[in-house]
Design a protein around this motif. Structure first.
Motif, PDB file in Angstrom:
ATOM      1  N   LEU A  40      14.771   5.078  42.635  1.00 30.26           N
ATOM      2  CA  LEU A  40      15.136   4.951  41.219  1.00 30.26           C
ATOM      3  C   LEU A  40      14.612   6.133  40.407  1.00 30.26           C
ATOM      4  O   LEU A  40      15.281   6.626  39.495  1.00 30.26           O
ATOM      5  CB  LEU A  40      14.579   3.636  40.673  1.00 30.26           C
ATOM      6  CG  LEU A  40      14.973   3.275  39.243  1.00 30.26           C
ATOM      7  CD1 LEU A  40      16.469   3.084  39.131  1.00 30.26           C
ATOM      8  CD2 LEU A  40      14.255   2.005  38.805  1.00 30.26           C
ATOM      9  N   GLN A  41      13.439   6.620  40.746  1.00 29.92           N
ATOM     10  CA  GLN A  41      12.884   7.789  40.054  1.00 29.92           C
ATOM     11  C   GLN A  41      13.742   9.023  40.296  1.00 29.92           C
ATOM     12  O   GLN A  41      13.980   9.825  39.380  1.00 29.92           O
ATOM     13  CB  GLN A  41      11.462   8.045  40.533  1.00 29.92           C
ATOM     14  CG  GLN A  41      10.782   9.206  39.812  1.00 29.92           C
ATOM     15  CD  GLN A  41       9.514   9.643  40.509  1.00 29.92           C
ATOM     16  OE1 GLN A  41       9.463   9.588  41.741  1.00 29.92           O
ATOM     17  NE2 GLN A  41       8.516  10.064  39.766  1.00 29.92           N
ATOM     18  N   GLY A  42      14.221   9.169  41.538  1.00 27.72           N
ATOM     19  CA  GLY A  42      15.100  10.302  41.811  1.00 27.72           C
ATOM     20  C   GLY A  42      16.381  10.252  41.004  1.00 27.72           C
ATOM     21  O   GLY A  42      16.882  11.291  40.532  1.00 27.72           O
ATOM     22  N   CYS A  43      16.906   9.052  40.836  1.00 22.63           N
ATOM     23  CA  CYS A  43      18.124   8.911  40.025  1.00 22.63           C
ATOM     24  C   CYS A  43      17.867   9.305  38.568  1.00 22.63           C
ATOM     25  O   CYS A  43      18.681  10.000  37.934  1.00 22.63           O
ATOM     26  CB  CYS A  43      18.630   7.479  40.115  1.00 22.63           C
ATOM     27  SG  CYS A  43      19.165   6.986  41.750  1.00 22.63           S
ATOM     28  N   CYS A  44      16.731   8.847  38.026  1.00 19.60           N
ATOM     29  CA  CYS A  44      16.405   9.182  36.633  1.00 19.60           C
ATOM     30  C   CYS A  44      16.159  10.681  36.456  1.00 19.60           C
ATOM     31  O   CYS A  44      16.541  11.274  35.437  1.00 19.60           O
ATOM     32  CB  CYS A  44      15.178   8.383  36.190  1.00 19.60           C
ATOM     33  SG  CYS A  44      15.432   6.600  36.124  1.00 19.60           S
ATOM     34  N   GLN A  45      15.506  11.298  37.453  1.00 13.93           N
ATOM     35  CA  GLN A  45      15.264  12.735  37.371  1.00 13.93           C
ATOM     36  C   GLN A  45      16.566  13.518  37.404  1.00 13.93           C
ATOM     37  O   GLN A  45      16.705  14.555  36.749  1.00 13.93           O
ATOM     38  CB  GLN A  45      14.370  13.168  38.535  1.00 13.93           C
ATOM     39  CG  GLN A  45      13.940  14.618  38.478  1.00 13.93           C
ATOM     40  CD  GLN A  45      13.080  14.906  37.260  1.00 13.93           C
ATOM     41  OE1 GLN A  45      12.256  14.075  36.883  1.00 13.93           O
ATOM     42  NE2 GLN A  45      13.275  16.070  36.634  1.00 13.93           N
ATOM     43  N   ARG A  46      17.523  13.016  38.157  1.00  7.32           N
ATOM     44  CA  ARG A  46      18.826  13.677  38.201  1.00  7.32           C
ATOM     45  C   ARG A  46      19.516  13.613  36.841  1.00  7.32           C
ATOM     46  O   ARG A  46      20.169  14.578  36.416  1.00  7.32           O
ATOM     47  CB  ARG A  46      19.706  12.988  39.263  1.00  7.32           C
ATOM     48  CG  ARG A  46      21.069  13.625  39.425  1.00  7.32           C
ATOM     49  CD  ARG A  46      21.878  12.891  40.477  1.00  7.32           C
ATOM     50  NE  ARG A  46      23.213  13.452  40.580  1.00  7.32           N
ATOM     51  CZ  ARG A  46      24.176  12.959  41.329  1.00  7.32           C
ATOM     52  NH1 ARG A  46      23.934  11.876  42.060  1.00  7.32           N
ATOM     53  NH2 ARG A  46      25.359  13.522  41.375  1.00  7.32           N
ATOM     54  N   VAL A  47      19.362  12.467  36.152  1.00  2.00           N
ATOM     55  CA  VAL A  47      19.939  12.344  34.809  1.00  2.00           C
ATOM     56  C   VAL A  47      19.293  13.335  33.851  1.00  2.00           C
ATOM     57  O   VAL A  47      19.970  13.951  33.010  1.00  2.00           O
ATOM     58  CB  VAL A  47      19.757  10.903  34.290  1.00  2.00           C
ATOM     59  CG1 VAL A  47      20.200  10.787  32.843  1.00  2.00           C
ATOM     60  CG2 VAL A  47      20.561   9.942  35.144  1.00  2.00           C
ATOM     61  N   LEU A 107      14.415  11.442  26.556  1.00  7.15           N
ATOM     62  CA  LEU A 107      14.562  10.791  27.851  1.00  7.15           C
ATOM     63  C   LEU A 107      13.271  10.882  28.669  1.00  7.15           C
ATOM     64  O   LEU A 107      12.919   9.957  29.401  1.00  7.15           O
ATOM     65  CB  LEU A 107      15.716  11.415  28.632  1.00  7.15           C
ATOM     66  CG  LEU A 107      17.121  11.113  28.116  1.00  7.15           C
ATOM     67  CD1 LEU A 107      18.154  11.840  28.948  1.00  7.15           C
ATOM     68  CD2 LEU A 107      17.387   9.620  28.137  1.00  7.15           C
ATOM     69  N   THR A 108      12.576  12.009  28.539  1.00  7.74           N
ATOM     70  CA  THR A 108      11.320  12.158  29.278  1.00  7.74           C
ATOM     71  C   THR A 108      10.291  11.134  28.826  1.00  7.74           C
ATOM     72  O   THR A 108       9.579  10.542  29.648  1.00  7.74           O
ATOM     73  CB  THR A 108      10.765  13.572  29.087  1.00  7.74           C
ATOM     74  OG1 THR A 108      11.740  14.522  29.562  1.00  7.74           O
ATOM     75  CG2 THR A 108       9.469  13.760  29.851  1.00  7.74           C
ATOM     76  N   MET A 112      11.256   8.478  31.881  1.00  7.18           N
ATOM     77  CA  MET A 112      10.508   8.963  33.033  1.00  7.18           C
ATOM     78  C   MET A 112       9.037   8.549  33.015  1.00  7.18           C
ATOM     79  O   MET A 112       8.441   8.312  34.066  1.00  7.18           O
ATOM     80  CB  MET A 112      10.600  10.491  33.122  1.00  7.18           C
ATOM     81  CG  MET A 112      12.014  11.013  33.333  1.00  7.18           C
ATOM     82  SD  MET A 112      12.800  10.334  34.810  1.00  7.18           S
ATOM     83  CE  MET A 112      11.698  10.857  36.089  1.00  7.18           C
ATOM     84  N   HIS A 113       8.445   8.484  31.809  1.00  4.51           N
ATOM     85  CA  HIS A 113       7.010   8.206  31.731  1.00  4.51           C
ATOM     86  C   HIS A 113       6.628   6.833  32.315  1.00  4.51           C
ATOM     87  O   HIS A 113       5.691   6.754  33.140  1.00  4.51           O
ATOM     88  CB  HIS A 113       6.532   8.315  30.285  1.00  4.51           C
ATOM     89  CG  HIS A 113       5.082   7.988  30.104  1.00  4.51           C
ATOM     90  ND1 HIS A 113       4.071   8.799  30.572  1.00  4.51           N
ATOM     91  CD2 HIS A 113       4.469   6.908  29.528  1.00  4.51           C
ATOM     92  CE1 HIS A 113       2.901   8.249  30.294  1.00  4.51           C
ATOM     93  NE2 HIS A 113       3.115   7.104  29.655  1.00  4.51           N
ATOM     94  N   PRO A 198      12.149   1.665  32.106  1.00  5.85           N
ATOM     95  CA  PRO A 198      12.879   2.943  32.143  1.00  5.85           C
ATOM     96  C   PRO A 198      14.351   2.803  31.778  1.00  5.85           C
ATOM     97  O   PRO A 198      14.910   3.651  31.065  1.00  5.85           O
ATOM     98  CB  PRO A 198      12.718   3.399  33.604  1.00  5.85           C
ATOM     99  CG  PRO A 198      11.512   2.701  34.089  1.00  5.85           C
ATOM    100  CD  PRO A 198      11.510   1.386  33.402  1.00  5.85           C
ATOM    101  N   VAL A 199      14.964   1.740  32.235  1.00 10.97           N
ATOM    102  CA  VAL A 199      16.380   1.543  31.932  1.00 10.97           C
ATOM    103  C   VAL A 199      16.571   1.242  30.450  1.00 10.97           C
ATOM    104  O   VAL A 199      17.499   1.746  29.809  1.00 10.97           O
ATOM    105  CB  VAL A 199      16.944   0.412  32.808  1.00 10.97           C
ATOM    106  CG1 VAL A 199      18.429   0.242  32.578  1.00 10.97           C
ATOM    107  CG2 VAL A 199      16.673   0.687  34.281  1.00 10.97           C
ATOM    108  N   LEU A 200      15.679   0.408  29.901  1.00 15.09           N
ATOM    109  CA  LEU A 200      15.759   0.119  28.472  1.00 15.09           C
ATOM    110  C   LEU A 200      15.533   1.376  27.641  1.00 15.09           C
ATOM    111  O   LEU A 200      16.201   1.600  26.622  1.00 15.09           O
ATOM    112  CB  LEU A 200      14.721  -0.944  28.103  1.00 15.09           C
ATOM    113  CG  LEU A 200      14.971  -2.353  28.654  1.00 15.09           C
ATOM    114  CD1 LEU A 200      13.819  -3.275  28.279  1.00 15.09           C
ATOM    115  CD2 LEU A 200      16.270  -2.903  28.128  1.00 15.09           C
ATOM    116  N   GLY A 201      14.579   2.221  28.067  1.00 17.37           N
ATOM    117  CA  GLY A 201      14.343   3.471  27.342  1.00 17.37           C
ATOM    118  C   GLY A 201      15.548   4.390  27.366  1.00 17.37           C
ATOM    119  O   GLY A 201      15.880   5.040  26.366  1.00 17.37           O
TER     120      GLY A 201
END
Length: 655
Positions: A40-47, A107-108, A112-113, A198-201
Motif C-alpha cells: 500500500l505504501q508503494g501505491c501511495c508513493q507512486r501517486v 499529499l505528503t 504518506m506520513h 492515509p486513504v482519508l487524507g
C-alpha cells in the motif's frame, strides 16, 4: 470493539502449546499485514511521485484496497467493517482518478506520513520484539534444563546459582511475552486506523483542491462517508487508548501477582503452600524419561494434561496431544521414585504386569505431590467413564480373564460378540462396553472451556423403534447399508409438498452440548473434541443416515426403512458450517428452548459426508431462506385477510 481477537496476557507465563499455536496465528497475521502495508505504501508513493501517471496510479491503489478482503488474514473476518470501508474508499478513488494534478506537499502530510509512521514504528516494533521473544524463550529453556539436571549431592552454591538463573530468565521471558502479546493486540486496533487514515487524507486533499471545479467532491454521499469514517477512526483511537491503559494496569497486576511463580522452588521467606490433593484434573509441564541408544536415557520437557480418564502429553509446537497412559486400566500404581539422581521424580507402574509405564519429573515437590494426588483421584473414580460401578469393574475383570484364558478362535469370537451388544440408552451402558459405548464424558482443553460444556458426547442417534426395544434381543444379521456411491446425491427421498428438498448421505460422528448457538470456533472445537474422543475410546462405528433438507425441516432418515430417526425444525437450527480443512466434515447447532424462566441449551451435531460439506451448508441456507420467505408471505396474507374482513364489516355496518 466487537470482532477483534486478542491474546490473553494471563497465559503468557504458562506458555502452553495452545497459546503458542494461537501466537503463530497472530505472527502470521502481522507478517501478512506488513507485506500488505508495504504494498500500500508503494501505491501511495507512486501517486505522489508520478504526476504524469496519476490516473493509473489511483486505479492501481483502488485495486489494492479492494484486494484487502482477499488477503485471508487469520484474524480478519471476510465481511469486516474495515474490508467494506476500504472497498468504499476504492470506489471513491475510482470517481476521482481522472484528475491529472495534485498538491505534492499536502499529499505528503496527509497520506504518506501516517503510513510511514505505521510501518516504521508499529510494524518494525513487532519484528524486533519477535526476535527478543525467541531469544528469551531459548534462554529460559536452557536455564530450566540446567536447573533440572542438578544432583541431590550438589552443594548449595551451585543450586542457588541455577535457581537464580531460572528466576532471571523466567522473569525476562514473562516480561518480554507480556509486552509482545500487548503489541500484537494493539496492532489489531492500529491496523484499523493506520490503513484508513492515509486513504482519508488522500480523499481530503483532492476534495480541498477541486472543491471549486469538480462536483464529484461535493456529493453528499462522500461527505457522509467521510464524516462516518472519521468518527469511526476517532472511536477506534479512544478504544485503543482505553485498551492501552487497561493493558498497562493488567501487566502491572500480573507482574505483581505472578512474581512468586518465577521461582521453580519456593524461597525460604515465601509463604508455605500446601499441595492440593483434591484435584480431578491437572495440566502443566513435566520432564519425561525415555530410553535412547548409547546414552541410556533422555529427559524431554513436554506439556502433560489429564483428559477423559487418560494421561496425555503434547510437545510445545504440536497442535494435539498423544496418549501416554490409560488410567482406566486395572492395577495402576503411582508413587514417588528415584531415577538418574533427579529430584521430584514419580512413576506410574502396573501391579499386574509389573512393568514400568512412565517416569516423570516435576518442577517442585508440591507439583509432584499434586500430580500424584490427581492421578490417584482419577484412578479411584474410574477415569471419566459414566457410571463405572464396582460390580461393573468385576464384570470387566471376568470378561478379560475369560477372553485371555481361551486363546482360541472361539474365545476371540465371544469377545467380539460381547462388544457388538445391542444399542441401549446412554444411562444404561455397562463397563465392559466402555471402549465401544455411545457416550463418553468430554473433558475440554483449557482453551475450549469458554466454548464447550463438560457434558457427555453422544456417539449414536437412536431411532424411536430402537428406544422402545432397547431391552429386547436385536435382530440377527448385520444392519443393511446402502452404498452412497451407487445413488444420486439428491432425490433419494421425495416426500411432502415442500418448495425445496435435497437429500445427502451422511454418517453421524457425535454430538455434544455447547455454550453458545453460533460461531465457527465452537464448531471446529466440537469437531476436534469428538474426533479425539473417538480415537481415545476406540469408537469406530458410525451410523449412516439420509439427511433430507427441505423448506419445512431437516430429517435424518434410516436408509433401510425410510423411517425418520430425528427431525430438526429449521427454527431450532441456529448455525451450520463445514470444516475449513476437511470439507467432508460439517456440523450444525440446534437450540432447545428451556422452561419458562429457564435457560436455553445448545447442541452441536457433527457428521461426515461423501460430498463437500459446503454443498450441504449451502442447501441448509437455501432452505432457511425459503422458509423465512414463506413465513413472511403467510403473515402478509393473514394480515391482508384480516384487513379485508374489517372493511367488509364496516361496509355491512354502513349499509
Amino acid at each position: 470493539m466487537p470482532g477483534i481477537e486478542k491474546l490473553h496476557l494471563e497465559d503468557a507465563l504458562e506458555d502452553s502449546p495452545q497459546t503458542r499455536n494461537l501466537l503463530k496465528v497472530f505472527v502470521q497475521d502481522a507478517r501478512r499485514l506488513k507485506h500488505y502495508t508495504s504494498s500500500l505504501q508503494g501505491c501511495c508513493q507512486r501517486v505522489l511521485s508520478a504526476q504524469t501517471e496519476l490516473s493509473n496510479a489511483l486505479l492501481h491503489l483502488s485495486q489494492r484496497l479492494m484486494d484487502y478482503g482477499e488477503q485471508k488474514f487469520p484474524l480478519e473476518m471476510d465481511d469486516s467493517i474495515l474490508t467494506s470501508t476500504l472497498k468504499q474508499c476504492a470506489a471513491n478513488l475510482d470517481e476521482i482518478r481522472s484528475v491529472q494534478q495534485m498538491f505534492a506537499t499536502q499529499l505528503t502530510d496527509s497520506m504518506m506520513h501516517p503510513l510511514n509512521k505505521f510501518l516504521q514504528a508499529d510494524i518494525q516494533e513487532i519484528a524486533t520484539m519477535y526476535e527478543m521473544f525467541q531469544i528469551t524463550t531459548q534462554d529460559h529453556d536452557s536455564a530450566m534444563n540446567k536447573f533440572m539436571k542438578l544432583k541431590k549431592k550438589d552443594n548449595e552454591k551451585i543450586c542457588q546459582e541455577a535457581t537464580d538463573e531460572v528466576y532471571a530468565t523466567r522473569k525476562k521471558f514473562h516480561q518480554t511475552s507480556l509486552h509482545y502479546y500487548a503489541s500484537l493486540n494493539s496492532l489489531q486496533y492500529k491496523r484499523k486506523c493506520s490503513l484508513l487514515e492515509p486513504v482519508l487524507g488522500l480523499i481530503h486533499a483532492y476534495r480541498a483542491y477541486f472543491q471549486t471545479g469538480f462536483d464529484v467532491c461535493k456529493k453528499k454521499e462522500l461527505e457522509d462517508f467521510l464524516s462516518n469514517i472519521s468518527a469511526s477512526v476517532q472511536g477506534v483511537h479512544q478504544e485503543l487508548n482505553q485498551e492501552t491503559q487497561k493493558t498497562v494496569e493488567q501487566i502491572d497486576k500480573l507482574e505483581h501477582t505472578t512474581s512468586p511463580l518465577y521461582h521453580p522452588t519456593p524461597l525460604p521467606d515465601m509463604p508455605h503452600s500446601v499441595a492440593d490433593t483434591s484435584r480431578s484434573q491437572k495440566s502443566g509441564y513435566l520432564f519425561m524419561r525415555s530410553k535412547q541408544a548409547l546414552i541410556g536415557s533422555k529427559w524431554d520437557r513436554q506439556y502433560f494434561f489429564t483428559q477423559g480418564g487418560n494421561l496425555m502429553s503434547q510437545p510445545r509446537e504440536e497442535f494435539a496431544g498423544s496418549l501416554v497412559c490409560d488410567l482406566n486400566e486395572d492395577g495402576l500404581c503411582i508413587e514417588p521414585a528415584e531415577a538418574d539422581d533427579r529430584k521430584n521424580v514419580f512413576h506410574v507402574t502396573s501391579t499386574i504386569t509389573k512393568k514400568l509405564t512412565v517416569v516423570l519429573q516435576a518442577e517442585s515437590e508440591q507439583a509432584r505431590d499434586e500430580w500424584i494426588a490427581t492421578i490417584q483421584n482419577i484412578i479411584k473414580e474410574g477415569g471419566y467413564v459414566k457410571e463405572r460401578t464396582h460390580s461393573a469393574t468385576e464384570t470387566k475383570k471376568k470378561h478379560r480373564s475369560s477372553s485371555g484364558s481361551s486363546g482360541t478362535g472361539k474365545g476371540r469370537k465371544h469377545s467380539t460378540s460381547s462388544e457388538q451388544s445391542p444399542k441401549t440408552r446412554p444411562e444404561s451402558i455397562e463397563a465392559p462396553q466402555v471402549r465401544t459405548n455411545s457416550v463418553v464424558m468430554s473433558s475440554p482443553s483449557p482453551s475450549s472451556d469458554s466454548l464447550l460444556s463438560d457434558t457427555p458426547i453422544q456417539f449414536d442417534i437412536l431411532t424411536p423403534s430402537e428406544e422402545n426395544a432397547a431391552a429386547k434381543t436385536p435382530k440377527e444379521g448385520p444392519q443393511k447399508r446402502i452404498n452412497p456411491f451407487d445413488q444420486p446425491v439428491t432425490g433419494i427421498l421425495s416426500e411432502g409438498n415442500a418448495a425445496f428438498e435435497q437429500t445427502f448421505v451422511v454418517r453421524f460422528l457425535g454430538s455434544m452440548e455447547v455454550k453458545t448457538d453460533r460461531g465457527e470456533e465452537v464448531v471446529y472445537e466440537t469437531m476436534r473434541q469428538i474426533m479425539v474422543a473417538r480415537a481415545v475410546h476406540s469408537v469406530f462405528k458410525m451410523t449412516e443416515s439420509h439427511l433430507m433438507i427441505s423448506s419445512e425441516n431437516m430429517k435424518l432418515v434410516e436408509p433401510a426403512t425410510n423411517n425418520p430417526r430425528r427431525t430438526f425444525s429449521l427454527h431450532d437450527v441456529a448455525f451450520w458450517a463445514a470444516h475449513k480443512d476437511n470439507k467432508r466434515l460439517f456440523a450444525f447447532i440446534t437450540r432447545t428452548v428451556g422452561s419458562p424462566g429457564g435457560v436455553n441449551s445448545f447442541t452441536c451435531h457433527v457428521f461426515e459426508c461423501d460430498t463437500s460439506g459446503d454443498e450441504i451448508c449451502q442447501s441448509i441456507s437455501t432452505a432457511t431462506k425459503l422458509a423465512f420467505q414463506t413465513l413472511m408471505e403467510r403473515k402478509a396474507a393473514q394480515k391482508q385477510k384480516a384487513q379485508e374482513q374489517v372493511e367488509s364489516e364496516k361496509a355491512e355496518t354502513a349499509s
